[in-house]
Design a protein around this motif. Structure first.
Motif, PDB file in Angstrom:
ATOM      1  N   ALA A 190       0.822  -1.214   0.000  1.00  0.00           N
ATOM      2  CA  ALA A 190       0.000   0.000   0.000  1.00  0.00           C
ATOM      3  C   ALA A 190       0.855   1.261   0.000  1.00  0.00           C
ATOM      4  N   ARG A 191       1.930   1.266   0.764  1.00  0.00           N
ATOM      5  CA  ARG A 191       2.817   2.434   0.808  1.00  0.00           C
ATOM      6  C   ARG A 191       3.369   2.743  -0.586  1.00  0.00           C
ATOM      7  N   ARG A 192       3.856   1.712  -1.262  1.00  0.00           N
ATOM      8  CA  ARG A 192       4.446   1.927  -2.586  1.00  0.00           C
ATOM      9  C   ARG A 192       3.376   2.297  -3.612  1.00  0.00           C
ATOM     10  N   LEU A 193       2.232   1.639  -3.509  1.00  0.00           N
ATOM     11  CA  LEU A 193       1.157   1.915  -4.459  1.00  0.00           C
ATOM     12  C   LEU A 193       0.596   3.319  -4.274  1.00  0.00           C
ATOM     13  N   SER A 194       0.505   3.778  -3.040  1.00  0.00           N
ATOM     14  CA  SER A 194      -0.004   5.119  -2.757  1.00  0.00           C
ATOM     15  C   SER A 194       0.854   6.183  -3.443  1.00  0.00           C
ATOM     16  N   THR A 203      -5.843   9.336  -6.044  1.00  0.00           N
ATOM     17  CA  THR A 203      -5.835   9.163  -4.597  1.00  0.00           C
ATOM     18  C   THR A 203      -6.082   7.709  -4.274  1.00  0.00           C
ATOM     19  N   LEU A 204      -5.244   7.126  -3.425  1.00  0.00           N
ATOM     20  CA  LEU A 204      -5.403   5.737  -3.028  1.00  0.00           C
ATOM     21  C   LEU A 204      -6.064   5.670  -1.656  1.00  0.00           C
ATOM     22  N   ILE A 205      -7.143   4.895  -1.575  1.00  0.00           N
ATOM     23  CA  ILE A 205      -7.844   4.645  -0.324  1.00  0.00           C
ATOM     24  C   ILE A 205      -7.471   3.231   0.124  1.00  0.00           C
ATOM     25  N   CYS A 218      -0.590   7.826   4.130  1.00  0.00           N
ATOM     26  CA  CYS A 218      -1.995   7.435   3.963  1.00  0.00           C
ATOM     27  C   CYS A 218      -2.830   8.633   3.514  1.00  0.00           C
ATOM     28  N   HIS A 219      -3.427   8.518   2.334  1.00  0.00           N
ATOM     29  CA  HIS A 219      -4.254   9.614   1.811  1.00  0.00           C
ATOM     30  C   HIS A 219      -5.751   9.334   1.923  1.00  0.00           C
ATOM     31  N   GLN A 241      -6.941  14.232   3.774  1.00  0.00           N
ATOM     32  CA  GLN A 241      -7.199  12.795   3.841  1.00  0.00           C
ATOM     33  C   GLN A 241      -8.697  12.527   3.661  1.00  0.00           C
ATOM     34  N   LEU A 242      -9.014  11.432   2.973  1.00  0.00           N
ATOM     35  CA  LEU A 242     -10.403  11.030   2.787  1.00  0.00           C
ATOM     36  C   LEU A 242     -10.746   9.883   3.725  1.00  0.00           C
ATOM     37  N   LEU A 243     -11.900   9.984   4.369  1.00  0.00           N
ATOM     38  CA  LEU A 243     -12.412   8.906   5.205  1.00  0.00           C
ATOM     39  C   LEU A 243     -13.716   8.423   4.583  1.00  0.00           C
ATOM     40  N   VAL A 244     -13.785   7.123   4.321  1.00  0.00           N
ATOM     41  CA  VAL A 244     -14.889   6.519   3.579  1.00  0.00           C
ATOM     42  C   VAL A 244     -15.458   5.372   4.405  1.00  0.00           C
ATOM     43  N   ALA A 245     -16.712   5.008   4.166  1.00  0.00           N
ATOM     44  CA  ALA A 245     -17.309   3.891   4.906  1.00  0.00           C
ATOM     45  C   ALA A 245     -18.233   3.079   4.021  1.00  0.00           C
TER      46      ALA A 245
END
Length: 328
Positions: A190-194, A203-205, A218-219, A241-245
Motif C-alpha cells: 500500500a505504501r508503494r502503491l499510494s 488518490t489511493l484509499i 496514507c491519503h 485525507q479522505l475517510l470513507v465507509a
C-alpha cells in the motif's frame, strides 16, 4: 478519538419542517464556477454561496432554478445535471439543498441584488468561505463519478500495471483491496502503491485500522461496516485525507456521518460476483438510502459505467466497482 453518544445518532429525529432549496453550481464554458457573496446585512453575510433559492409549492426544481437565477443574476440556463441532495439542520431551521450542476447560460451574469459575483476555478473553491451546509456540496464537486476497487492479483507487477492503466484511462479514486494478504504485506504494498497513484494524479484509499490515518503516506481510509460500530471520531494527520465507509442500511449511514466520513458506498445494489450470497438492494432501495445520507454516496455491487447516469439521476455521486474497472 472522541466517543459519540447515542444522543448524537438521534440528532435527525427532529421532525421540523424542511425547507426545499434549489441550488445551482453554474458551470461556464471554460470550466469555471460562478459564486455569489452574501450581502453583509443578510443572514450569514459575507460568506460565498452557490446561487439558488426556495422551491415554491407545485414547482419543479429546474423551473425554480431558472426563476431564481433570473431574479438574482439575470440569466437562464438550459442544461441540468443532479449533483447531490443534502439536508442540513441549523439551530432555527432545516434545509434540503437540492443541488444541480447547470450550464448553457443565456445572458451576462450580474448581481441584481447588489451581491458580488465571481467566476472561480474549481480547484480554488477551497480558498473561499461558505456556509456550513455548502461544505458537502464542495466535497461532491471535488469527487469523481467513479471509484475503482482493486481485484485479485498474483504479483506486484500485475497490481501496479492494472492500477497504472486505470489511472491513464481517467480513474482518479482507487481503493486498494487485498484481503488475502497479511497486514504487514498489505501495508508494504500500500505504501508503494499510494506513491505511484499520487504521482499519476490519483488518490489511493486503503483498508485497515483507524490509526492508519496518522501515517504520513496514507491519503484515505475505507472503513468496513463493522468498524462503524466503534462510534468514534477518528483523528486525521492532514486535512486532505479522505475517510470513507461501507454502508448497507440507514443505521450504518448515520454511524458513518457521526464519524465525519467524506463519502460512503451503499451496497450491494445489484447481484455481485464478489459477494454472491448477498441480497441486492435494488435501484429503488439504494435511492431511498441515498436520500437519507448527508454525504456523497457511491453505489456498489454489480455496477458498470453504463449505470453512472442512472445513479446520478437518483442522487448518487457515481458508481464503485471491482470487475468493471479491474477486469478478470
Amino acid at each position: 478519538m472522541q466517543s459519540i453518544g447515542p444522543d448524537v445518532l438521534d440528532k435527525r429525529a427532529d421532525k421540523r419542517k424542511v425547507i426545499h432549496v434549489a441550488v445551482a453550481v453554474i458551470l461556464g464554458e471554460d470550466g469555471r464556477i460562478l459564486l455569489a457573496r452574501r450581502p453583509e446585512n443578510k443572514h450569514m453575510g459575507g460568506l460565498w454561496e452557490f446561487p439558488g433559492g426556495k422551491v415554491e409549492s407545485g414547482e419543479d426544481v429546474q423551473t425554480a432554478l431558472n426563476r431564481e437565477l433570473h431574479e438574482e443574476l439575470d440569466i437562464q440556463v438550459s442544461t441540468f445535471m443532479p449533483l447531490i441532495k443534502v439536508r442540513h439542520d441549523y439551530s432555527d431551521k432545516s434545509v434540503l439543498l437540492d443541488t444541480w450542476v447547470v450550464g448553457g447560460i443565456t445572458g451576462e451574469p450580474k448581481g441584481n441584488e447588489g451581491q458580488l459575483i465571481q467566476w472561480v476555478e474549481k480547484q480554488s473553491l477551497v480558498r473561499y468561505q461558505f456556509p456550513e451546509a455548502n461544505k458537502v456540496i464542495l466535497r461532491a464537486l471535488q469527487l469523481p463519478d467513479r471509484y475503482m476497487i482493486t481485484g485479485y492479483f498474483n504479483d506486484e507487477e500485475t497490481l501496479f500495471k492494472k492500477v497504472s492503466s486505470a489511472l491513464s484511462a481517467g480513474v482518479r479514486l482507487i481503493q486498494f483491496r487485498a484481503h488475502w494478504l497479511d497486514e504487514s504485506e498489505y501495508l508494504k504494498l500500500a505504501r508503494r502503491l499510494s506513491k505511484r497513484v499520487q504521482t499519476q494524479g490519483g488518490t489511493l484509499i486503503i483498508k485497515g485500522r483507524l490509526s492508519l490515518l496518522m501515517e504520513p503516506w496514507c491519503h484515505g481510509l475505507h472503513l468496513t461496516s463493522h468498524q462503524l460500530g466503534l462510534a468514534v471520531t477518528p483523528e486525521r494527520r492532514h486535512a486532505d485525507q479522505l475517510l470513507v465507509a461501507s454502508c448497507h442500511d440507514e443505521k450504518q449511514i448515520k454511524y458513518s456521518e457521526v464519524m465525519t466520513v467524506d463519502f460512503i458506498t451503499v451496497s450491494p445494489v445489484k447481484p455481485t460476483q464478489s459477494h454472491p450470497g448477498a441480497k441486492p438492494l435494488g435501484m429503488d432501495q439504494a435511492a431511498k438510502l441515498t436520500e437519507t445520507a448527508t454525504v456523497p454516496v457511491f453505489w456498489l455491487g454489480g455496477m458498470s459505467l453504463d449505470d453512472i447516469k442512472g445513479a446520478r439521476r437518483l442522487g448518487a455521486q457515481g458508481v464503485a466497482a471491482i470487475h468493471e474497472f479491474w477486469g478478470c
